[in-house]
Design an enzyme around this catalytic site. Sequence first.
Site, mmCIF file in Angstrom:
data_model
loop_
_atom_site.group_PDB
_atom_site.id
_atom_site.type_symbol
_atom_site.label_atom_id
_atom_site.label_comp_id
_atom_site.label_asym_id
_atom_site.label_seq_id
_atom_site.Cartn_x
_atom_site.Cartn_y
_atom_site.Cartn_z
ATOM 1 N N ASP A 20 0.852 -1.191 0.000
ATOM 2 C CA ASP A 20 0.000 0.000 0.000
ATOM 3 C C ASP A 20 0.888 1.242 0.000
ATOM 4 O O ASP A 20 1.897 1.297 0.704
ATOM 5 C CB ASP A 20 -0.916 -0.004 1.229
ATOM 6 C CG ASP A 20 -2.053 0.991 1.096
ATOM 7 O OD1 ASP A 20 -3.210 0.555 1.007
ATOM 8 O OD2 ASP A 20 -1.778 2.208 1.084
ATOM 9 N N GLY A 45 -15.572 3.071 3.895
ATOM 10 C CA GLY A 45 -14.333 3.811 3.667
ATOM 11 C C GLY A 45 -13.593 3.407 2.411
ATOM 12 O O GLY A 45 -12.378 3.621 2.311
ATOM 13 N N GLN A 46 -14.308 2.856 1.435
ATOM 14 C CA GLN A 46 -13.644 2.460 0.180
ATOM 15 C C GLN A 46 -13.315 3.703 -0.637
ATOM 16 O O GLN A 46 -14.207 4.488 -0.966
ATOM 17 C CB GLN A 46 -14.551 1.526 -0.626
ATOM 18 C CG GLN A 46 -13.890 1.015 -1.901
ATOM 19 C CD GLN A 46 -14.763 0.028 -2.677
ATOM 20 O OE1 GLN A 46 -15.924 -0.203 -2.315
ATOM 21 N NE2 GLN A 46 -14.215 -0.538 -3.720
ATOM 22 N N HIS A 69 -10.443 -4.772 -3.553
ATOM 23 C CA HIS A 69 -9.111 -5.052 -3.013
ATOM 24 C C HIS A 69 -9.235 -5.492 -1.571
ATOM 25 O O HIS A 69 -10.138 -5.089 -0.858
ATOM 26 C CB HIS A 69 -8.193 -3.837 -3.146
ATOM 27 C CG HIS A 69 -8.759 -2.578 -2.575
ATOM 28 N ND1 HIS A 69 -9.708 -1.824 -3.234
ATOM 29 C CD2 HIS A 69 -8.523 -1.935 -1.413
ATOM 30 C CE1 HIS A 69 -10.024 -0.769 -2.501
ATOM 31 N NE2 HIS A 69 -9.325 -0.831 -1.375
ATOM 32 N N HIS A 98 -7.183 -5.569 1.913
ATOM 33 C CA HIS A 98 -6.029 -5.102 2.688
ATOM 34 C C HIS A 98 -5.558 -6.264 3.571
ATOM 35 O O HIS A 98 -6.379 -6.925 4.215
ATOM 36 C CB HIS A 98 -6.423 -3.968 3.628
ATOM 37 C CG HIS A 98 -6.885 -2.719 2.960
ATOM 38 N ND1 HIS A 98 -6.089 -1.620 2.802
ATOM 39 C CD2 HIS A 98 -8.092 -2.386 2.420
ATOM 40 C CE1 HIS A 98 -6.772 -0.652 2.198
ATOM 41 N NE2 HIS A 98 -7.993 -1.095 1.952
HETATM 42 P P1 DGP Z 1 -9.602 1.748 0.357
HETATM 43 O O1 DGP Z 1 -9.632 2.999 1.185
HETATM 44 O O2 DGP Z 1 -10.054 0.525 1.112
HETATM 45 O O3 DGP Z 1 -10.289 1.926 -0.965
HETATM 46 O O4 DGP Z 1 -8.052 1.484 0.081
HETATM 47 C C1 DGP Z 1 -7.369 1.980 -1.006
HETATM 48 C C2 DGP Z 1 -5.922 1.876 -0.667
HETATM 49 O O5 DGP Z 1 -5.173 1.989 -1.856
HETATM 50 C C3 DGP Z 1 -5.388 2.954 0.281
HETATM 51 O O6 DGP Z 1 -4.915 2.338 1.477
HETATM 52 C C4 DGP Z 1 -4.260 3.619 -0.461
HETATM 53 C C5 DGP Z 1 -3.985 2.661 -1.588
HETATM 54 N N1 DGP Z 1 -3.591 3.293 -2.826
HETATM 55 C C6 DGP Z 1 -4.254 4.272 -3.489
HETATM 56 N N2 DGP Z 1 -3.603 4.610 -4.604
HETATM 57 C C7 DGP Z 1 -2.508 3.789 -4.665
HETATM 58 C C8 DGP Z 1 -1.439 3.660 -5.603
HETATM 59 O O7 DGP Z 1 -1.352 4.347 -6.622
HETATM 60 N N3 DGP Z 1 -0.506 2.719 -5.319
HETATM 61 C C9 DGP Z 1 -0.560 1.926 -4.200
HETATM 62 N N4 DGP Z 1 0.406 1.029 -4.019
HETATM 63 N N5 DGP Z 1 -1.566 2.030 -3.304
HETATM 64 C C10 DGP Z 1 -2.518 2.957 -3.531
#
Ligand code: DGP
Length: 111
Positions: A30, A90-91, A97, A99
């Site tokens: 992340d 909180g998506q 995806h 976590h």
């Molecule tokens: P959510 O809030 O559950 O939709 O989680 C989305 C997650 O994705 C958040 O923890 C940050 C991560 N994220 C967003 N953009 C990017 C990216 O460009 N690269 C990576 N590695 N993670 C990202």
Amino acid sequence: MEDCIFCKIIKGEIPAKKVYEDDELLVIHDVAPGAPCHVLLLPKKHMRNIMKADPDAVKYIMGKVGDIARTLGVDESGFRVVINTGIDGGQSVEHLHFHLLGGAKLGWPPC
Ligand code: DGP
């Protein structure tokens, strides 16, 4: 329609730190880790969220969680798998995806 950010990562158009990849699944760190170990399990097929998900894809990814946890070294210490869904969940990225968080004692409950 333009690809979402995770589809762009899956296609290699945006860089990411890869942990694991196969035909159906990409696992990346992340970009904004919420725990010492924080990776995202991304199905390669675009699905908006768990409500729109292909159950076979979900089953496949859940079946890989143990292997990924072992690879990251959190299988013994413990970890959490979270699927944020929709506004209250909180998506922030509308591509299903999972976590996987660990590496420290995680807080609970979320509110
Ligand atoms: P959510 O809030 O559950 O939709 O989680 C989305 C997650 O994705 C958040 O923890 C940050 C991560 N994220 C967003 N953009 C990017 C990216 O460009 N690269 C990576 N590695 N993670 C990202």
